[in-house]
Design an enzyme around this catalytic site. Structure first.
Site, PDB file in Angstrom:
ATOM      1  N   ASP A  15      38.758  32.561  36.400  1.00  0.00           N
ATOM      2  CA  ASP A  15      37.500  32.693  35.644  1.00  0.00           C
ATOM      3  C   ASP A  15      36.295  32.138  36.402  1.00  0.00           C
ATOM      4  OD1 ASP A  15      39.073  33.645  33.505  1.00  0.00           O
ATOM      5  OD2 ASP A  15      39.416  31.607  32.816  1.00  0.00           O
ATOM      6  N   LYS A  18      34.630  35.914  39.853  1.00  0.00           N
ATOM      7  CA  LYS A  18      34.976  36.788  40.976  1.00  0.00           C
ATOM      8  C   LYS A  18      34.472  38.209  40.756  1.00  0.00           C
ATOM      9  CE  LYS A  18      39.355  35.709  40.434  1.00  0.00           C
ATOM     10  NZ  LYS A  18      39.309  34.563  39.522  1.00  0.00           N
ATOM     11  N   GLY A  42      40.663  38.896  33.975  1.00  0.00           N
ATOM     12  CA  GLY A  42      39.528  39.490  33.275  1.00  0.00           C
ATOM     13  C   GLY A  42      38.317  39.349  34.174  1.00  0.00           C
ATOM     14  N   HIS A  43      37.961  40.422  34.847  1.00  0.00           N
ATOM     15  CA  HIS A  43      36.830  40.350  35.775  1.00  0.00           C
ATOM     16  C   HIS A  43      35.613  41.027  35.139  1.00  0.00           C
ATOM     17  CE1 HIS A  43      39.680  39.675  39.438  1.00  0.00           C
ATOM     18  NE2 HIS A  43      39.732  38.733  38.527  1.00  0.00           N
ATOM     19  N   GLN A 227      43.110  35.473  39.343  1.00  0.00           N
ATOM     20  CA  GLN A 227      43.401  34.056  39.001  1.00  0.00           C
ATOM     21  C   GLN A 227      42.801  33.134  40.073  1.00  0.00           C
ATOM     22  OE1 GLN A 227      46.462  36.314  38.619  1.00  0.00           O
ATOM     23  NE2 GLN A 227      45.439  36.740  36.718  1.00  0.00           N
TER      24      GLN A 227
HETATM   25  P1  IMP Z   1      50.075  34.313  32.498  1.00  0.00           P
HETATM   26  O1  IMP Z   1      49.513  34.709  33.822  1.00  0.00           O
HETATM   27  O2  IMP Z   1      49.642  35.206  31.366  1.00  0.00           O
HETATM   28  O3  IMP Z   1      51.569  34.134  32.542  1.00  0.00           O
HETATM   29  O4  IMP Z   1      49.479  32.864  32.130  1.00  0.00           O
HETATM   30  C1  IMP Z   1      49.823  31.694  32.854  1.00  0.00           C
HETATM   31  C2  IMP Z   1      48.642  30.752  32.932  1.00  0.00           C
HETATM   32  O5  IMP Z   1      47.632  31.313  33.776  1.00  0.00           O
HETATM   33  C3  IMP Z   1      47.953  30.486  31.597  1.00  0.00           C
HETATM   34  O6  IMP Z   1      47.450  29.167  31.616  1.00  0.00           O
HETATM   35  C4  IMP Z   1      46.794  31.462  31.593  1.00  0.00           C
HETATM   36  O7  IMP Z   1      45.750  31.038  30.759  1.00  0.00           O
HETATM   37  C5  IMP Z   1      46.407  31.414  33.052  1.00  0.00           C
HETATM   38  N1  IMP Z   1      45.745  32.645  33.510  1.00  0.00           N
HETATM   39  C6  IMP Z   1      46.339  33.823  33.835  1.00  0.00           C
HETATM   40  N2  IMP Z   1      45.420  34.699  34.255  1.00  0.00           N
HETATM   41  C7  IMP Z   1      44.231  34.081  34.218  1.00  0.00           C
HETATM   42  C8  IMP Z   1      42.909  34.474  34.571  1.00  0.00           C
HETATM   43  O8  IMP Z   1      42.647  35.577  35.042  1.00  0.00           O
HETATM   44  N3  IMP Z   1      41.936  33.529  34.381  1.00  0.00           N
HETATM   45  C9  IMP Z   1      42.209  32.286  33.930  1.00  0.00           C
HETATM   46  N4  IMP Z   1      43.434  31.876  33.590  1.00  0.00           N
HETATM   47  C10 IMP Z   1      44.432  32.766  33.734  1.00  0.00           C
END
Ligand code: IMP
Length: 444
Positions: A15, A18, A42-43, A227
């Site tokens: 977040d 990017k 989420g971009h 991420q």
């Molecule tokens: P997952 O990727 O859905 O398995 O989530 C694992 C962890 O990564 C959680 O804490 C999510 O909130 C975090 N996470 C996954 N994708 C993002 C992202 O694009 N931005 C921020 N946090 C993310």
């Protein structure tokens, strides 16, 4: 391609903004590549007063003609991808023939989402706080060598049905016997998948050879990481991490290209820090300053809408991210959100419960949870930075903050963003990379 390619990665917990940086630069590239994660990302891109929330499609899609690739290291939810394509088309974006999906990418099916929810439910207080998109279970299937991969979307329909049903039946068995929860309606899931395959099948194509063709034609490629380093499966705050590698080197493995074709790395970082989901966050502010940053910065998840945890810039974590991922320059976003705070703090080391001081990020999340950040305090700026597009017009304290962060993090801040729109950006410095960025974005 190596001379011309560029990599954008998240330097914190995701977040970081990017989407804006990729969008800003993609006009200068022939192709944009997503190589990790899935629609957990989420971009956000704002263009001509329109707002796009992209989850799977590379942010380059907003620029006419830019090709968009999804590498083998991604996990792709066919329904999510089609929904995103429909949304883009309804906004007047021509996507025809522009999205190429690796036949080796892992597919997410509805049973993965059910397994994600079931496993989180069982973790109780230790839950990761996943996005619930089925990311972890899909990567687990990939490692277990039973995943459905992109090519099934283009295979004979009977083959898709046979393989998808076999996998989802295993998932339903696990849901019922291990997790004691409701199975997924497989006929409905299958009908949906077959519909999506008709749409996505023609988009399946090898990514590596296409990228080599771009290279041979002298065309530049932009790699869009998802991420952030602190959410990386190995280097993040394990187990409170995502299930893919968020480091730039993974782009080569994901796309099937030599690492020599990867370019310089820009690490996007916010002027403060946020995190969504559970896990260590040493500089978290559980007070009015933290909630003030959340409100001013609209710190709510693009994918899940969850409020993000907010805190001060963590220079230890940032320098760690720079070191493990080879970040060459930082793009600092949301500087303007700090307009109006009384003073600014930056963590420069941590204290362990034993009293020992450390200045690197520990491997064990339990140790990281117990860290007490040691702060240095900097003066805030009185005049706003919002929308300032010329470095010389920044308040002197804001400029001092940039210099301070550069010194602590160890690399130059080449881009500063102080507003959501494309224009609210400046390129700084006289490095070759900054000159190149200026050339792409246009001098500001
Ligand atoms: P997952 O990727 O859905 O398995 O989530 C694992 C962890 O990564 C959680 O804490 C999510 O909130 C975090 N996470 C996954 N994708 C993002 C992202 O694009 N931005 C921020 N946090 C993310």
């Amino acid at each position: 391609m190596s001379q011309d390619s560029l990599m954008i990665i998240g330097g914190q917990w995701g977040d970081e903004g990017k989407g804006k940086v990729v969008d800003l630069l993609s006009g200068g590239f022939s192709a944009v590549v997503r190589y990790n994660g899935g629609n957990n990302a989420g971009h956000t891109v704002r263009y001509a007063d329109r707002h796009f929330a992209l989850h799977l499609v590379p942010s380059g899609i907003i620029h006419p003609g830019v090709k968009c690739y999804l590498g083998s290291g991604m996990v792709i939810d066919p329904t999510g991808l089609v929904a995103e394509m429909d949304k883009l088309e309804s906004e007047g974006i021509d996507i025809d023939g522009r999205i190429i999906l690796s036949p080796r990418a892992t597919l997410i099916v509805p049973t993965h989402r059910a397994l994600d929810a079931a496993r989180e439910g069982m973790r109780g207080a230790g839950k990761i706080g996943t996005t619930g998109r089925g990311i972890g279970p899909a990567y687990q299937d990939r490692a277990q060598r039973r995943a459905l991969r992109g090519h099934v979307l283009a295979d004979q329909p009977a083959m898709l049905r046979q393989r998808a049903m076999a996998l989802m039946e295993q998932h339903n068995y696990e849901l019922e016997t291990l997790f004691k929860t409701e199975p997924v309606d497989l006929e409905a899931a299958m009908t949906e998948l077959e519909k999506m395959a008709q749409r996505l099948g023609p988009m399946v194509g090898e990514v590596g050879p296409a990228l080599r063709r771009h290279a041979a034609a002298g065309e530049a490629v932009l790699f869009e990481g998802a991420q952030g380093v602190l959410l990386d499966l190995a280097w993040g705050t394990y187990p409170y991490v995502t299930s893919s590698s968020c480091l730039p080197g993974f782009a080569a493995a994901s796309c099937g290209i030599t690492p020599k074709l990867l370019g310089p790395v820009i690490g996007v970082m916010k002027a403060y820090a946020t995190r969504v989901g559970s896990g260590p966050f040493p500089t978290e502010l559980d007070d009015a300053i933290g909630s003030g940053i959340r409100e001013r910065g609209a710190e709510y998840g693009t994918t899940t809408g969850r409020p993000r945890r907010c805190g001060w810039f963590d220079a230890v974590a940032a320098r760690f991210a720079v070191e493990v991922s080879g970040i060459d320059a930082v793009a600092l976003t949301k500087l303007d959100i700090l307009d109006g705070v009384d003073e600014i703090k930056v963590a420069t080391s941590y204290k362990l419960p034993s009293g020992e001081t450390i200045d690197t990020f520990p491997a064990d999340a339990e140790v990281a949870e117990a860290l007490v950040p040691q702060y240095e305090t900097l003066p805030a700026w009185a005049a706003p930075t919002e929308g300032v597009t010329n470095e010389a017009e920044l308040p002197s304290e804001a400029l001092d903050y940039l210099h301070y962060l550069e010194e602590k993090v160890g690399v130059p801040i080449a881009i500063v963003s102080n507003g959501p729109r494309r224009e609210e950006t400046m390129v700084r410095g006289n490095t070759a990379l900054a000159d190149r960025l200026r050339g792409i974005i246009g001098s500001r």
